[in-house]
Design a protein around this motif. Structure first.
Motif, PDB file in Angstrom:
ATOM      1  N   ALA A 178      59.897  41.470  45.380  1.00 36.13           N
ATOM      2  CA  ALA A 178      59.614  42.139  44.106  1.00 36.13           C
ATOM      3  C   ALA A 178      58.781  41.231  43.199  1.00 36.13           C
ATOM      4  N   SER A 179      59.110  39.939  43.172  1.00 28.65           N
ATOM      5  CA  SER A 179      58.356  38.986  42.362  1.00 28.65           C
ATOM      6  C   SER A 179      56.912  38.889  42.839  1.00 28.65           C
ATOM      7  N   ILE A 180      56.725  38.832  44.146  1.00 25.42           N
ATOM      8  CA  ILE A 180      55.379  38.731  44.706  1.00 25.42           C
ATOM      9  C   ILE A 180      54.549  39.955  44.349  1.00 25.42           C
ATOM     10  N   ILE A 181      55.149  41.138  44.429  1.00 26.65           N
ATOM     11  CA  ILE A 181      54.428  42.376  44.097  1.00 26.65           C
ATOM     12  C   ILE A 181      54.041  42.404  42.619  1.00 26.65           C
ATOM     13  N   VAL A 182      54.983  42.038  41.747  1.00 24.85           N
ATOM     14  CA  VAL A 182      54.713  42.040  40.305  1.00 24.85           C
ATOM     15  C   VAL A 182      53.624  41.024  39.955  1.00 24.85           C
ATOM     16  N   LEU A 183      53.752  39.813  40.487  1.00 26.08           N
ATOM     17  CA  LEU A 183      52.780  38.763  40.189  1.00 26.08           C
ATOM     18  C   LEU A 183      51.404  39.099  40.758  1.00 26.08           C
ATOM     19  N   THR A 184      51.376  39.769  41.912  1.00 30.48           N
ATOM     20  CA  THR A 184      50.103  40.197  42.494  1.00 30.48           C
ATOM     21  C   THR A 184      49.428  41.238  41.603  1.00 30.48           C
ATOM     22  N   PHE A 185      50.228  42.155  41.073  1.00 27.64           N
ATOM     23  CA  PHE A 185      49.673  43.159  40.154  1.00 27.64           C
ATOM     24  C   PHE A 185      49.077  42.493  38.915  1.00 27.64           C
ATOM     25  N   LEU A 186      49.809  41.534  38.336  1.00 28.61           N
ATOM     26  CA  LEU A 186      49.312  40.827  37.156  1.00 28.61           C
ATOM     27  C   LEU A 186      48.048  40.028  37.502  1.00 28.61           C
ATOM     28  N   PHE A 187      48.048  39.443  38.705  1.00 25.53           N
ATOM     29  CA  PHE A 187      46.879  38.719  39.190  1.00 25.53           C
ATOM     30  C   PHE A 187      45.659  39.643  39.236  1.00 25.53           C
ATOM     31  N   SER A 188      45.860  40.851  39.746  1.00 25.13           N
ATOM     32  CA  SER A 188      44.746  41.800  39.862  1.00 25.13           C
ATOM     33  C   SER A 188      44.227  42.219  38.499  1.00 25.13           C
ATOM     34  N   GLU A 189      45.102  42.238  37.490  1.00 25.81           N
ATOM     35  CA  GLU A 189      44.692  42.643  36.145  1.00 25.81           C
ATOM     36  C   GLU A 189      43.798  41.612  35.466  1.00 25.81           C
ATOM     37  N   THR A 190      43.806  40.375  35.947  1.00 28.53           N
ATOM     38  CA  THR A 190      42.928  39.361  35.368  1.00 28.53           C
ATOM     39  C   THR A 190      41.471  39.602  35.756  1.00 28.53           C
ATOM     40  N   GLY A 191      41.257  40.309  36.860  1.00 28.01           N
ATOM     41  CA  GLY A 191      39.899  40.642  37.271  1.00 28.01           C
ATOM     42  C   GLY A 191      39.068  39.439  37.673  1.00 28.01           C
ATOM     43  N   THR A 192      39.709  38.375  38.150  1.00 29.63           N
ATOM     44  CA  THR A 192      38.972  37.158  38.503  1.00 29.63           C
ATOM     45  C   THR A 192      38.822  37.041  40.010  1.00 29.63           C
ATOM     46  N   ARG A 193      37.607  36.762  40.453  1.00 28.60           N
ATOM     47  CA  ARG A 193      37.334  36.684  41.885  1.00 28.60           C
ATOM     48  C   ARG A 193      37.482  35.272  42.434  1.00 28.60           C
ATOM     49  N   GLY A 194      37.262  34.258  41.589  1.00 27.28           N
ATOM     50  CA  GLY A 194      37.388  32.877  42.050  1.00 27.28           C
ATOM     51  C   GLY A 194      38.770  32.559  42.584  1.00 27.28           C
ATOM     52  N   PRO A 195      39.843  32.812  41.803  1.00 26.75           N
ATOM     53  CA  PRO A 195      41.197  32.572  42.311  1.00 26.75           C
ATOM     54  C   PRO A 195      41.547  33.428  43.529  1.00 26.75           C
ATOM     55  N   LEU A 196      40.885  34.587  43.667  1.00 26.36           N
ATOM     56  CA  LEU A 196      41.106  35.411  44.859  1.00 26.36           C
ATOM     57  C   LEU A 196      40.651  34.654  46.102  1.00 26.36           C
ATOM     58  N   ILE A 197      39.498  34.001  46.010  1.00 30.85           N
ATOM     59  CA  ILE A 197      39.011  33.180  47.125  1.00 30.85           C
ATOM     60  C   ILE A 197      40.005  32.070  47.429  1.00 30.85           C
ATOM     61  N   SER A 198      40.526  31.433  46.381  1.00 31.69           N
ATOM     62  CA  SER A 198      41.503  30.358  46.549  1.00 31.69           C
ATOM     63  C   SER A 198      42.768  30.864  47.235  1.00 31.69           C
ATOM     64  N   LEU A 199      43.208  32.054  46.848  1.00 26.48           N
ATOM     65  CA  LEU A 199      44.424  32.621  47.425  1.00 26.48           C
ATOM     66  C   LEU A 199      44.223  32.973  48.893  1.00 26.48           C
ATOM     67  N   ILE A 200      43.066  33.495  49.240  1.00 29.14           N
ATOM     68  CA  ILE A 200      42.772  33.816  50.644  1.00 29.14           C
ATOM     69  C   ILE A 200      42.790  32.542  51.489  1.00 29.14           C
ATOM     70  N   ILE A 201      42.146  31.483  50.986  1.00 30.62           N
ATOM     71  CA  ILE A 201      42.156  30.190  51.690  1.00 30.62           C
ATOM     72  C   ILE A 201      43.586  29.694  51.862  1.00 30.62           C
ATOM     73  N   SER A 202      44.376  29.792  50.800  1.00 28.33           N
ATOM     74  CA  SER A 202      45.766  29.334  50.845  1.00 28.33           C
ATOM     75  C   SER A 202      46.580  30.144  51.851  1.00 28.33           C
ATOM     76  N   PHE A 203      46.358  31.465  51.883  1.00 29.55           N
ATOM     77  CA  PHE A 203      47.062  32.313  52.856  1.00 29.55           C
ATOM     78  C   PHE A 203      46.799  31.838  54.290  1.00 29.55           C
ATOM     79  N   PHE A 204      45.545  31.640  54.618  1.00 32.79           N
ATOM     80  CA  PHE A 204      45.196  31.241  55.980  1.00 32.79           C
ATOM     81  C   PHE A 204      45.776  29.873  56.339  1.00 32.79           C
ATOM     82  N   ILE A 205      45.718  28.945  55.401  1.00 35.45           N
ATOM     83  CA  ILE A 205      46.272  27.603  55.657  1.00 35.45           C
ATOM     84  C   ILE A 205      47.779  27.662  55.836  1.00 35.45           C
ATOM     85  N   MET A 206      48.454  28.472  55.014  1.00 34.91           N
ATOM     86  CA  MET A 206      49.908  28.612  55.124  1.00 34.91           C
ATOM     87  C   MET A 206      50.291  29.223  56.465  1.00 34.91           C
TER      88      MET A 206
END
Length: 377
Positions: A178-206
């Motif tokens: 539930a926390s991940i879903i809520v925080l992801t929604f808030l993340f999407s509301e920022t409308g920033t693409r740079g941190p999205l790239i960072s998150l994708i990189i982090s996902f793959f490394i994890m």
């Protein structure tokens, strides 16, 4: 004496926990709790000295980095406000004496999620049309800009996913999801693409490092939320279709800063140009190239920015700090520190964190809190 020591430890944990939570409620109040945590850490000097000895390599690397920044600042006559954020690594060292457990981290993530959600709804009007105070209708939370807040959210999302791989409790798993879903929604509301790239990189490394099937599910959840719900990020991603026509000014601007930064480094590789000269030099460069981008005091990429300002030695010393951050920790905490470092290093590809007090302080604080060599399970 043991009772006094226990009380100080308790208050240190309380104040630092409140600092982390209030980053998502009010950053000015969060700074007050951070100062209190630092003061308590200094008062508990015996524990602090023990922590410094325990993390000798970390402390030495941070001191060397700080000495280089100070020396270059004095040489280039840089004003203090251009240098202060670069000393966060040094000033926050007392936090090494505070050790958080996974159990505390789990509770913090739940409180942070509720706090961040409450702040979001506080900025909505009664018609829920998202008329945020921030410009261009993009949510920036408690930060000075959207990209900083998105990076804070990104780090908490990564930590929540890590805890999910560790948890065997159905109740805990549901709360974390539930926390991940809520925080992801808030993340999407920022409308920033740079941190999205960072998150994708982090996902793959994890996924690569943990080889845990649970983690691979969350990129699907994350992108489903972004794609299936109307939000600022999905709107901005749709703008990428115009890249072939060079209409995305944000990306073109960053490419221009990249070219300027590389050219500046080639001319001043050892000592840089000084942090206070970047904006004026960039303004002159813009005039020469006949571009109308806004000159800034940072280059939207930490590694490029710090090298252009303080030379290649500063960049190498910063990487040395990151190296010792990870290799000085033991036990399960090493994975927490690793994932925080991954999110920090990836996010610095698209933001100059040392140009923003809240971002760099938040990342460094989290790393220091989990650098204990003891395993906290």
């Amino acid at each position: 004496m043991k009772k006094i020591s226990y009380n100080i430890e308790f208050y240190k944990i309380c104040t630092i926990a409140l600092y982390l939570v209030f980053n998502f409620i009010n950053r000015d109040i969060s700074n007050i709790f951070l100062i209190l945590a630092l003061l308590l850490s200094i008062i508990d000097y015996k524990k602090l000295l023990e922590s410094v000895r325990e993390h000798e390599a970390v402390c030495k690397s941070v001191v060397l980095f700080s000495i280089w920044i100070l020396s270059l600042g004095v040489m280039s006559s840089s004003p203090a406000h251009e240098l202060d954020n670069y000393f966060r690594l040094l000033f926050l060292l007392p936090l090494l004496s505070i050790n958080l457990t996974e159990k505390i981290l789990y509770r913090l993530i739940l409180v942070i999620t509720l706090s961040a959600l409450a702040h979001y709804f506080h900025l909505l009007d009664f018609t829920f049309n998202s008329p945020f105070i921030e410009t261009d209708n993009r949510y920036q939370g408690t930060a000075s800009n959207q990209i900083t807040y998105a990076n804070l959210l990104m780090t908490i999302i990564i930590l929540a996913i890590y805890l999910l791989t560790r948890s065997s409790s159905l109740k805990n798993n549901l709360f974390l999801i539930a926390s991940i879903i809520v925080l992801t929604f808030l993340f999407s509301e920022t409308g920033t693409r740079g941190p999205l790239i960072s998150l994708i990189i982090s996902f793959f490394i994890m996924i690569f490092l943990t080889k845990n099937i649970k983690i691979s599910v969350f990129p699907l959840i994350f992108f489903s939320i972004i794609i299936l719900t109307p939000n600022g990020l999905s709107d901005r991603l749709s703008g990428l279709t115009s890249l072939s026509e060079s209409k995305d000014e944000s990306i073109n601007e960053r490419i221009f800063y990249l070219k300027y930064g590389l050219e500046s480094i080639s001319k001043h590789p050892v000592f840089g140009v000084g942090p206070h000269n970047i904006e004026s030099n960039l303004s002159d460069y813009l005039d020469q190239k006949n571009h109308k981008y806004e000159p800034r005091d940072h280059l939207h990429n930490e590694y490029l920015d710090i090298t252009a300002k303080f030379g290649l030695p500063a960049f190498l010393l910063l990487l040395t700090c990151y190296y010792f951050f990870y290799f000085s920790v033991r036990g399960e905490n090493s994975k927490i520190v690793l994932f925080i470092l991954v999110s920090l290093i990836a996010s610095q590809l698209t933001q100059s964190h040392f140009a923003h007090h809240q971002a760099i302080t938040f990342f460094i604080t989290l790393i220091y809190l989990f650098l204990s060599k003891k395993s906290h399970v």
